[in-house]
Design a protein around this motif. Structure first.
Motif, PDB file in Angstrom:
ATOM      1  N   MET A  51       0.820  -1.217   0.000  1.00 58.96           N
ATOM      2  CA  MET A  51       0.000   0.000   0.000  1.00 58.96           C
ATOM      3  C   MET A  51       0.853   1.265   0.000  1.00 58.96           C
ATOM      4  O   MET A  51       0.371   2.343  -0.281  1.00 58.96           O
ATOM      5  N   HIS A  52       2.134   1.111   0.334  1.00 66.10           N
ATOM      6  CA  HIS A  52       3.052   2.259   0.345  1.00 66.10           C
ATOM      7  C   HIS A  52       3.616   2.523  -1.055  1.00 66.10           C
ATOM      8  O   HIS A  52       4.252   3.539  -1.290  1.00 66.10           O
ATOM      9  N   ARG A  53       3.386   1.569  -1.971  1.00 63.13           N
ATOM     10  CA  ARG A  53       3.879   1.748  -3.347  1.00 63.13           C
ATOM     11  C   ARG A  53       2.836   2.505  -4.162  1.00 63.13           C
ATOM     12  O   ARG A  53       1.653   2.194  -4.136  1.00 63.13           O
ATOM     13  N   LEU A  54       3.308   3.478  -4.934  1.00 59.44           N
ATOM     14  CA  LEU A  54       2.366   4.415  -5.552  1.00 59.44           C
ATOM     15  C   LEU A  54       1.391   3.786  -6.549  1.00 59.44           C
ATOM     16  O   LEU A  54       0.216   4.139  -6.563  1.00 59.44           O
ATOM     17  N   ILE A  55       1.878   2.865  -7.383  1.00 62.53           N
ATOM     18  CA  ILE A  55       0.956   2.319  -8.395  1.00 62.53           C
ATOM     19  C   ILE A  55      -0.134   1.490  -7.714  1.00 62.53           C
ATOM     20  O   ILE A  55      -1.318   1.626  -8.019  1.00 62.53           O
ATOM     21  N   PHE A  96      -3.215   9.223  -8.420  1.00 60.77           N
ATOM     22  CA  PHE A  96      -1.753   9.217  -8.232  1.00 60.77           C
ATOM     23  C   PHE A  96      -1.303  10.363  -7.331  1.00 60.77           C
ATOM     24  O   PHE A  96      -0.421  10.198  -6.499  1.00 60.77           O
ATOM     25  N   ASP A  97      -1.915  11.552  -7.502  1.00 58.47           N
ATOM     26  CA  ASP A  97      -1.509  12.688  -6.674  1.00 58.47           C
ATOM     27  C   ASP A  97      -1.836  12.440  -5.201  1.00 58.47           C
ATOM     28  O   ASP A  97      -1.020  12.713  -4.313  1.00 58.47           O
ATOM     29  N   VAL A  98      -3.018  11.897  -4.919  1.00 57.15           N
ATOM     30  CA  VAL A  98      -3.360  11.659  -3.516  1.00 57.15           C
ATOM     31  C   VAL A  98      -2.497  10.520  -2.955  1.00 57.15           C
ATOM     32  O   VAL A  98      -2.077  10.557  -1.794  1.00 57.15           O
ATOM     33  N   ALA A  99      -2.173   9.537  -3.784  1.00 56.92           N
ATOM     34  CA  ALA A  99      -1.268   8.460  -3.346  1.00 56.92           C
ATOM     35  C   ALA A  99       0.094   9.042  -2.989  1.00 56.92           C
ATOM     36  O   ALA A  99       0.734   8.626  -2.018  1.00 56.92           O
ATOM     37  N   ALA A 100       0.536  10.044  -3.775  1.00 55.14           N
ATOM     38  CA  ALA A 100       1.837  10.680  -3.521  1.00 55.14           C
ATOM     39  C   ALA A 100       1.800  11.473  -2.218  1.00 55.14           C
ATOM     40  O   ALA A 100       2.757  11.455  -1.435  1.00 55.14           O
ATOM     41  N   PHE A 101       0.686  12.149  -1.978  1.00 57.23           N
ATOM     42  CA  PHE A 101       0.534  12.918  -0.730  1.00 57.23           C
ATOM     43  C   PHE A 101       0.523  11.978   0.477  1.00 57.23           C
ATOM     44  O   PHE A 101       1.300  12.142   1.429  1.00 57.23           O
TER      45      PHE A 101
END
Ligand code: HEC
Ligand code: HEC
Length: 326
Positions: free
Chosen positions: A227-231, A259-264
């Motif tokens: 879950m810590h991996r962006l894809i 992707f942006d919220v995953a990055a945040f």
């Protein structure tokens, strides 16, 4: 009770979104597929085997009660995350990290450990990371119960085979890096009302399990969890969040927003997580997935790009240069 049987995946949803998100012709031409149907819980047999299946389902839905930090069977998990916080609806939701074909696809080679794992060992992986705990005994009643449940979920699935809807949804990869600042705005608009202002989630009134699980902080999953991996994170969120309105095959966020919220959420510069030693992950560097950001890498791309993307060119490079048996 029967969850979301026979749901249409991708194609239908993309048609519905056609007016505001402009899908490509390729997306529009994807065939409509029916997701695998999990047997009805009313069909769980009576007797000893049925008891084990029911207990296993109960463990997946209420893990902290039994095996959490204050669990009645033993303190194994280090946080109060529940399996079904991620494996939605007890691992029966199409595109929601379900267990449709899990029992049929193990043992299998796992790149993170660099060896073949059976399903019980794979379950323990999730108890160690993201549940920040220690493995439960492989021959315990609890392990056997969870395996019985997963076997029952996979009833009729052929050994080694995948079935429709068993994977995370396909998500187009943005051609720019994911942007945590933009992601903060997506978070405020679409996530904060449930996962709370500091990503800490909301526990039930007894403090036993989460109504809304945490997304970062000391009670959340560790770095190195899938879950810590962006894809993976973006695909999960794209298919399933916001929880009340995103339905299988009907995303609410655009791929860029996911992707942006995953990055945040997964930006380690602003969002701390429990410590984990990542030095032993992916002992064979040519097995590192594109979105695992800890070097060394066999490809020429910097750690920053492995963290935030764009991932398309890394994946292309990997396909071209990583030959079988290397
Ligand atoms: C924070 C989210 C999260 C939690 C909590 C979690 N998992 Fe997972 N689990 C994942 C992700 C992500 C994967 C990887 C799926 C993939 O590779 O597509 C995974 C994979 C698995 C798999 C392999 C599935 C397959 O078909 O390959 C099993 C089995 C599993 N988890 C069991 C559990 C159990 C049992 C629990 C509770 C003790 C649990 N997980 C808790 C996120 C989670
Ligand atoms: C309406 C409430 C709601 C909203 C809004 C919502 N979620 Fe969730 N989310 C949930 C619930 C509930 C679960 C756990 C499901 C369960 O336990 O059955 C969950 C689970 C998750 C998980 C997996 C568990 C974990 O802690 O890692 C992630 C990741 C996640 N949500 C991300 C998001 C993101 C990102 C957004 C915004 C785009 C979002 N959610 C919006 C309710 C919500």
């Amino acid at each position: 009770m029967k969850f979301l049987s026979g749901i249409l995946t991708s194609g239908m949803a993309i048609l519905m979104l056609a007016c505001n998100s402009g899908p490509s012709t390729e997306e529009l031409s994807k065939p409509l597929t029916l997701a695998y149907q999990v047997p009805d819980t009313a069909q769980i047999p009576n007797g000893e085997e049925g008891e084990m299946i029911r207990y296993g389902r109960n463990l997946i839905l209420n893990f902290p009660e039994y095996l959490g930090p204050e669990g009645s069977v033993g303190a194994y998990a280090g946080n109060k995350l529940n399996c079904s916080n991620c494996h939605l609806e007890g691992g029966t939701r199409p595109n929601g990290l379900n267990f449709f074909s899990s029992h049929a696809r193990y043992p299998q080679f796992r790149a993170r450990e660099g060896k073949i794992l059976n399903l019980a060992e794979r379950i323990n992986n999730c108890i160690e990371r993201p549940l920040n705990g220690k493995p439960i005994p492989l021959d315990s009643k609890e392990m056997n119960a969870m395996l019985s449940y997963m076997k029952w979920v996979s009833t009729g699935v052929e050994t080694g085979k995948r079935v429709p809807g068993d994977d995370l949804p396909e998500i187009p990869l943005p051609t720019r890096p994911a942007n945590p600042e933009k992601g903060a705005l997506v978070y405020q608009k679409h996530c904060q009302r449930c996962h709370a202002q500091n990503g800490e989630g909301v526990l039930d009134s007894m403090g036993k399990k989460y109504l809304y699980p945490p997304l970062w902080g000391k009670s959340s999953y560790q770095p190195g969890s899938s879950m810590h991996r962006l894809i993976k994170h973006a695909a999960f969120v794209y298919g399933n969040m916001p929880y009340d309105i995103a339905k299988p095959g009907k995303p609410v966020l655009t791929p860029e927003e996911a992707f942006d919220v995953a990055a945040f959420v997964n930006d380690d510069r602003i969002h701390p997580r429990p410590y984990v030693d990542l030095s032993t992950s992916y002992p064979l560097i040519h097995h590192k997935p594109a979105d695992f950001p800890i070097g060394p890498f066999d490809d020429p791309y910097p750690a920053e790009q492995h963290k935030f993307g764009p991932f398309g060119e890394i994946i292309e490079w990997q396909k071209k240069h990583r030959s079988a048996g290397k």
